[in-house]
Design a protein around this motif. Structure first.
Motif, PDB file in Angstrom:
ATOM      1  N   ILE A 310      -8.419  20.924 122.176  1.00 22.28           N
ATOM      2  CA  ILE A 310      -8.345  22.156 121.393  1.00 22.28           C
ATOM      3  C   ILE A 310      -9.752  22.552 120.956  1.00 22.28           C
ATOM      4  O   ILE A 310     -10.172  23.708 121.106  1.00 22.28           O
ATOM      5  N   ASP A 311     -10.489  21.579 120.428  1.00 21.44           N
ATOM      6  CA  ASP A 311     -11.871  21.842 119.991  1.00 21.44           C
ATOM      7  C   ASP A 311     -12.725  22.307 121.159  1.00 21.44           C
ATOM      8  O   ASP A 311     -13.564  23.217 121.018  1.00 21.44           O
ATOM      9  N   TRP A 312     -12.515  21.691 122.320  1.00 23.13           N
ATOM     10  CA  TRP A 312     -13.289  22.039 123.526  1.00 23.13           C
ATOM     11  C   TRP A 312     -13.011  23.483 123.930  1.00 23.13           C
ATOM     12  O   TRP A 312     -13.929  24.240 124.239  1.00 23.13           O
ATOM     13  N   LEU A 313     -11.737  23.872 123.905  1.00 23.50           N
ATOM     14  CA  LEU A 313     -11.353  25.229 124.319  1.00 23.50           C
ATOM     15  C   LEU A 313     -11.843  26.281 123.324  1.00 23.50           C
ATOM     16  O   LEU A 313     -12.217  27.388 123.719  1.00 23.50           O
ATOM     17  N   VAL A 314     -11.832  25.936 122.039  1.00 23.02           N
ATOM     18  CA  VAL A 314     -12.367  26.853 121.033  1.00 23.02           C
ATOM     19  C   VAL A 314     -13.866  27.045 121.256  1.00 23.02           C
ATOM     20  O   VAL A 314     -14.373  28.179 121.264  1.00 23.02           O
ATOM     21  N   LYS A 315     -14.571  25.943 121.472  1.00 22.79           N
ATOM     22  CA  LYS A 315     -16.008  26.007 121.711  1.00 22.79           C
ATOM     23  C   LYS A 315     -16.332  26.781 122.984  1.00 22.79           C
ATOM     24  O   LYS A 315     -17.340  27.486 123.067  1.00 22.79           O
ATOM     25  N   ASN A 316     -15.419  26.688 123.957  1.00 24.07           N
ATOM     26  CA  ASN A 316     -15.618  27.354 125.243  1.00 24.07           C
ATOM     27  C   ASN A 316     -15.210  28.826 125.191  1.00 24.07           C
ATOM     28  O   ASN A 316     -15.351  29.546 126.173  1.00 24.07           O
ATOM     29  N   GLY A 317     -14.658  29.259 124.060  1.00 22.83           N
ATOM     30  CA  GLY A 317     -14.247  30.660 123.923  1.00 22.83           C
ATOM     31  C   GLY A 317     -12.898  30.983 124.534  1.00 22.83           C
ATOM     32  O   GLY A 317     -12.530  32.158 124.655  1.00 22.83           O
ATOM     33  N   GLU A 318     -12.135  29.943 124.920  1.00 22.36           N
ATOM     34  CA  GLU A 318     -10.827  30.176 125.553  1.00 22.36           C
ATOM     35  C   GLU A 318      -9.678  30.149 124.551  1.00 22.36           C
ATOM     36  O   GLU A 318      -8.563  30.551 124.867  1.00 22.36           O
ATOM     37  N   LEU A 319      -9.954  29.688 123.332  1.00 29.95           N
ATOM     38  CA  LEU A 319      -8.970  29.694 122.245  1.00 29.95           C
ATOM     39  C   LEU A 319      -9.651  30.177 120.975  1.00 29.95           C
ATOM     40  O   LEU A 319     -10.856  29.986 120.798  1.00 29.95           O
ATOM     41  N   LYS A 320      -8.852  30.784 120.099  1.00 31.20           N
ATOM     42  CA  LYS A 320      -9.357  31.140 118.781  1.00 31.20           C
ATOM     43  C   LYS A 320      -9.106  29.978 117.828  1.00 31.20           C
ATOM     44  O   LYS A 320      -8.158  29.233 117.993  1.00 31.20           O
ATOM     45  N   GLU A 321      -9.963  29.846 116.850  1.00 29.66           N
ATOM     46  CA  GLU A 321      -9.796  28.811 115.837  1.00 29.66           C
ATOM     47  C   GLU A 321      -8.421  28.944 115.183  1.00 29.66           C
ATOM     48  O   GLU A 321      -8.038  30.018 114.731  1.00 29.66           O
ATOM     49  N   GLY A 322      -7.645  27.848 115.180  1.00 35.56           N
ATOM     50  CA  GLY A 322      -6.325  27.853 114.565  1.00 35.56           C
ATOM     51  C   GLY A 322      -5.221  28.437 115.417  1.00 35.56           C
ATOM     52  O   GLY A 322      -4.056  28.472 114.991  1.00 35.56           O
ATOM     53  N   GLN A 323      -5.541  28.878 116.638  1.00 41.33           N
ATOM     54  CA  GLN A 323      -4.525  29.499 117.496  1.00 41.33           C
ATOM     55  C   GLN A 323      -3.445  28.512 117.906  1.00 41.33           C
ATOM     56  O   GLN A 323      -2.258  28.850 118.003  1.00 41.33           O
ATOM     57  N   VAL A 324      -3.848  27.266 118.165  1.00 44.19           N
ATOM     58  CA  VAL A 324      -2.909  26.205 118.536  1.00 44.19           C
ATOM     59  C   VAL A 324      -3.154  25.004 117.646  1.00 44.19           C
ATOM     60  O   VAL A 324      -4.305  24.600 117.444  1.00 44.19           O
ATOM     61  N   LYS A 325      -2.085  24.436 117.101  1.00 41.09           N
ATOM     62  CA  LYS A 325      -2.182  23.229 116.291  1.00 41.09           C
ATOM     63  C   LYS A 325      -1.681  22.034 117.093  1.00 41.09           C
ATOM     64  O   LYS A 325      -0.636  22.109 117.733  1.00 41.09           O
ATOM     65  N   ALA A 326      -2.416  20.934 117.012  1.00 38.90           N
ATOM     66  CA  ALA A 326      -2.077  19.751 117.807  1.00 38.90           C
ATOM     67  C   ALA A 326      -0.658  19.275 117.544  1.00 38.90           C
ATOM     68  O   ALA A 326       0.065  18.890 118.471  1.00 38.90           O
ATOM     69  N   GLU A 327      -0.215  19.311 116.275  1.00 34.86           N
ATOM     70  CA  GLU A 327       1.112  18.777 115.943  1.00 34.86           C
ATOM     71  C   GLU A 327       2.259  19.563 116.563  1.00 34.86           C
ATOM     72  O   GLU A 327       3.383  19.066 116.645  1.00 34.86           O
ATOM     73  N   ASP A 328       1.983  20.796 117.016  1.00 36.72           N
ATOM     74  CA  ASP A 328       3.028  21.600 117.654  1.00 36.72           C
ATOM     75  C   ASP A 328       3.215  21.253 119.132  1.00 36.72           C
ATOM     76  O   ASP A 328       4.181  21.689 119.753  1.00 36.72           O
ATOM     77  N   LEU A 329       2.295  20.473 119.679  1.00 37.19           N
ATOM     78  CA  LEU A 329       2.273  20.237 121.124  1.00 37.19           C
ATOM     79  C   LEU A 329       3.037  18.988 121.560  1.00 37.19           C
ATOM     80  O   LEU A 329       3.331  18.841 122.737  1.00 37.19           O
TER      81      LEU A 329
END
Length: 339
Positions: A310-329
């Protein structure tokens, strides 16, 4: 007598019709138990290899649940798509691909580990022994063969390049080429690509053949970790909780069996499973099996195994901060090994 003949003829027609209906509605009849939950799980297999649900079934850990192969596995993104559309009941994929799909509205939930990387079982990126490629910068303008885009290999390659100081423009000049995993070694040796992603049994076989060397490994970047999970849709879990529980318990036990049983016995069981399949699949590669690669006991899922991507995708610009939470997965509620 005539009436009896007519009755028997009518009965025969009814039996034929009912039989046809039954054969065309397997998932709604033969696959359901007394409370209507699914008992036949449709899935994708990998030729010449064994996944942990298959091992669990062979060891008798799935109870009265049966597995029904519908096709061969191509890659995680396809597995996610087929599970989401109901064409298969469960799939497995790299955690990063699961996150990206969930962010796009595909509501799947991971339930138990599927594969991972440790000192014996990992994803490596290899070149020919006499190749000029020795550093990350040497990969600029080169072709790297990967099994599929947007999954484990692509994440690892980009992380390696970034860690070694390449700019985003330079990273774009490293070309990723999709090649079948089974052919990657041959394509590398033929000079059609400059480097190749190799993992698992295919990697060990290629190393045994000699003449190649690693440039980097995923465990160099991330340490030992569970890289991918088995999953169902949230809807499937809600409708079939007992089935999912039996599945997870069985797969978890199979993972631990493979982890704690002498390697020779594990290989013998894997060979037995593949030999029993139709199509004369080869068992040659199974002798290179070394470990599960799964980090947690019984394939239990650790939050960090999703959070890092999640952190990697946010840093890469493919996700917004808080868009996906780990506990939901993911959920560990069905796993008996989760403390």
């Amino acid at each position: 007598m005539k009436k009896l003949s007519i009755f028997l003829l009518t009965l025969a027609v009814v039996v034929i019709i009912l039989s046809a209906c039954s054969s065309n509605d397997t998932k709604n009849t033969a696959s359901a138990n007394a409370n209507g939950q699914d008992k036949v799980l449709q899935y994708q297999s990998t030729p010449g290899q064994v996944i942990y649900p298959e091992l669990a079934e062979a060891l008798g850990y799935l109870g009265d649940i049966k597995l029904e192969k519908v096709s061969d596995m191509v890659g995680g993104p396809e597995s996610i798509q087929l599970t989401a559309t109901g064409e298969i009941d469960f799939g497995w994929a790299f955690n990063g691909a699961i996150i990206k799909s969930y962010a796009q509205g595909v509501k799947i939930k991971s339930v138990v580990g599927a594969y991972g990387s440790d000192e014996n079982t990992f994803v490596g990126f290899y070149v020919l022994e006499d190749s000029d490629i020795k550093t990350a910068r040497d990969l600029i303008g080169k072709k790297i063969g990967v099994n599929i885009l947007g999954a484990h290999a692509e994440f690892a390659i980009k992380q390696f390049l970034r860690d070694n100081g390449l700019t985003e423009d330079e990273i774009k000049q490293v070309e990723l080429v999709v090649v079948p995993s089974a052919s990657a070694e041959q394509i590398l040796r033929a000079g059609q690509i400059d480097a190749a992603q190799l993992s698992g049994i295919a990697k060990d076989k290629a190393l045994a053949n000699g003449g190649i060397r690693p440039v980097f490994k995923d465990i160099d970047l991330f340490g030992e970790f569970t890289a991918g999970e088995f999953f169902f849709t949230e809807k499937y879990i809600k409708e079939n909780p007992d089935t999912v529980k039996t599945f997870v318990e069985g797969v978890a036990k199979a993972i631990e069996w493979a982890r704690t049983t002498p390697r020779e016995e594990v290989i013998a069981k894997l060979e037995e499973i593949v030999s029993a399949r139709e199509g004369n699949e080869t068992t040659e590669n199974l002798k290179y099996w070394k470990s599960t690669g799964i980090a947690e006991e019984g394939g239990a899922i650790a939050e960090k195994e999703f959070q890092v991507w999640i952190d990697w995708l946010v840093k890469n610009g493919e996700l917004k901060e808080g868009q996906v939470k780990a506990e939901d997965l993911y959920t560990n509620e069905f796993n008996p090994y989760k403390k």
